[in-house]
Write an enzyme that holds these catalytic residues in place. Structure first.
Site, PDB file in Angstrom:
ATOM      1  N   ASP A   1       0.857  -1.175   0.000  1.00 32.43           N
ATOM      2  CA  ASP A   1       0.000   0.000   0.000  1.00 32.43           C
ATOM      3  C   ASP A   1       0.904   1.239   0.000  1.00 32.43           C
ATOM      4  OD1 ASP A   1      -2.773   0.971   0.255  1.00 32.43           O
ATOM      5  OD2 ASP A   1      -2.189   1.611   2.257  1.00 32.43           O
TER       6      ASP A   1
ATOM      7  N   LYS B   1      -0.936  -1.651  -4.746  1.00 28.99           N
ATOM      8  CA  LYS B   1      -1.652  -0.382  -4.978  1.00 28.99           C
ATOM      9  C   LYS B   1      -0.617   0.710  -5.174  1.00 28.99           C
ATOM     10  CE  LYS B   1      -5.129  -1.343  -1.415  1.00 28.99           C
ATOM     11  NZ  LYS B   1      -5.806  -0.706  -0.262  1.00 28.99           N
TER      12      LYS B   1
ATOM     13  N   VAL C   1      -9.763  -3.651   0.282  1.00 31.97           N
ATOM     14  CA  VAL C   1     -10.134  -5.027  -0.037  1.00 31.97           C
ATOM     15  C   VAL C   1     -10.125  -5.928   1.197  1.00 31.97           C
ATOM     16  CG1 VAL C   1      -9.290  -4.861  -2.415  1.00 31.97           C
ATOM     17  CG2 VAL C   1      -7.750  -5.674  -0.624  1.00 31.97           C
TER      18      VAL C   1
HETATM   19  P1  5GP Z   1       1.793  -0.328   3.990  1.00 28.32           P
HETATM   20  O1  5GP Z   1       2.210  -0.718   2.573  1.00 28.32           O
HETATM   21  O2  5GP Z   1       0.935   0.894   3.975  1.00 28.32           O
HETATM   22  O3  5GP Z   1       2.935  -0.188   4.914  1.00 28.32           O
HETATM   23  O4  5GP Z   1       0.927  -1.457   4.639  1.00 28.32           O
HETATM   24  C1  5GP Z   1       0.365  -2.472   3.927  1.00 28.32           C
HETATM   25  C2  5GP Z   1      -0.533  -3.209   4.881  1.00 28.32           C
HETATM   26  O5  5GP Z   1      -1.689  -2.409   5.160  1.00 28.32           O
HETATM   27  C3  5GP Z   1      -1.049  -4.486   4.252  1.00 28.32           C
HETATM   28  O6  5GP Z   1      -0.178  -5.563   4.478  1.00 28.32           O
HETATM   29  C4  5GP Z   1      -2.372  -4.625   4.949  1.00 28.32           C
HETATM   30  O7  5GP Z   1      -2.174  -5.240   6.204  1.00 28.32           O
HETATM   31  C5  5GP Z   1      -2.837  -3.191   5.154  1.00 28.32           C
HETATM   32  N1  5GP Z   1      -3.717  -2.795   4.038  1.00 28.32           N
HETATM   33  C6  5GP Z   1      -3.385  -2.015   2.996  1.00 28.32           C
HETATM   34  N2  5GP Z   1      -4.423  -1.914   2.126  1.00 28.32           N
HETATM   35  C7  5GP Z   1      -5.411  -2.662   2.646  1.00 28.32           C
HETATM   36  C8  5GP Z   1      -6.732  -2.992   2.201  1.00 28.32           C
HETATM   37  O8  5GP Z   1      -7.221  -2.592   1.130  1.00 28.32           O
HETATM   38  N3  5GP Z   1      -7.456  -3.819   3.001  1.00 28.32           N
HETATM   39  C9  5GP Z   1      -6.978  -4.301   4.189  1.00 28.32           C
HETATM   40  N4  5GP Z   1      -7.777  -5.077   4.895  1.00 28.32           N
HETATM   41  N5  5GP Z   1      -5.734  -4.026   4.626  1.00 28.32           N
HETATM   42  C10 5GP Z   1      -4.970  -3.221   3.873  1.00 28.32           C
END
Ligand code: 5GP
Ligand code: MG
Length: 173
Positions: free
Chosen positions: A100, A128, A150
């Site tokens: 993300d 994403k 999601v």
């Molecule tokens: P980042 O890339 O922001 O450090 O964190 C990614 C994490 O955020 C993912 O592993 C997941 O746990 C959570 N996350 C990001 N997007 C989503 C989403 O659309 N749905 C859910 N349930 N968790 C998400």
């Protein structure tokens, strides 16, 4: 009540996992490196992916959450479970559900390298790219998606929906 709208069917997920497994085997010449899966969201994906990756290799888990506003360059990630498998001198395949902001995975790659891993590649089921706060490109990606929240196939909302065999978008009504 929240609704879940289908994004990728169980069959579509399966096809991408098949394709990812082929890509991974080719990238490593059938010698799968040490696998470290990021809990909890990647549990179903990891289980399905590894069943398609034959060979003898170590599998372990890590649990981490990022915090902070993500505008700083230093790593702000709290690790609540660190793998016991040997990392120093190893090649590591880090498996997660979603990239993300990129903060968590970027930090985990850094930490593993600090521990002496000589190569860390990342495999995510969902990417994403439009949400990135830091520069981060996973080597292996199942699906690239826009900014949607999601659930399903291991991915939760308040620990629910992990059991869904497909990936859906959570709609509040
Ligand atoms: P980042 O890339 O922001 O450090 O964190 C990614 C994490 O955020 C993912 O592993 C997941 O746990 C959570 N996350 C990001 N997007 C989503 C989403 O659309 N749905 C859910 N349930 N968790 C998400
Ligand atoms: Mg996660």
């Amino acid at each position: 009540m929240d609704r879940v709208e289908m994004l990728f069917t169980a069959k579509e997920v399966e096809e991408q996992v098949d394709r990812l497994a082929e890509e991974i085997l080719e990238a490593y010449n059938n010698q799968v490196p040490t696998v470290i899966a990021v809990l909890k969201g990647s549990f179903m994906f990891t289980a399905d992916l590894l069943r398609r990756l034959p060979g003898i290799y170590a599998v372990d888990f890590i649990r981490a959450a990022s915090y902070g506003d993500g505008t700083e360059t230093s790593c702000h990630v709290s690790i609540s479970l660190w793998p016991t498998v040997k990392v120093a001198g190893q090649k590591v395949l880090l498996v997660d559900d979603i990239a993300d902001s990129g903060l968590t995975l970027k930090c985990l790659v850094e930490r593993l390298k600090k521990e002496g891993a000589n190569q860390v590649d990342v495999c995510v089921l969902l990417d994403k790219p439009s949400r990135r706060k830091v520069e981060f490109i996973p080597r292996f990606v199942g699906f690239t998606i826009p900014n949607l929240f999601v659930v399903g196939y291991g991915i939760d909302y308040a620990e629910k929906y992990r059991n869904l065999p497909y990936i859906g978008v959570l709609k509040e009504d």
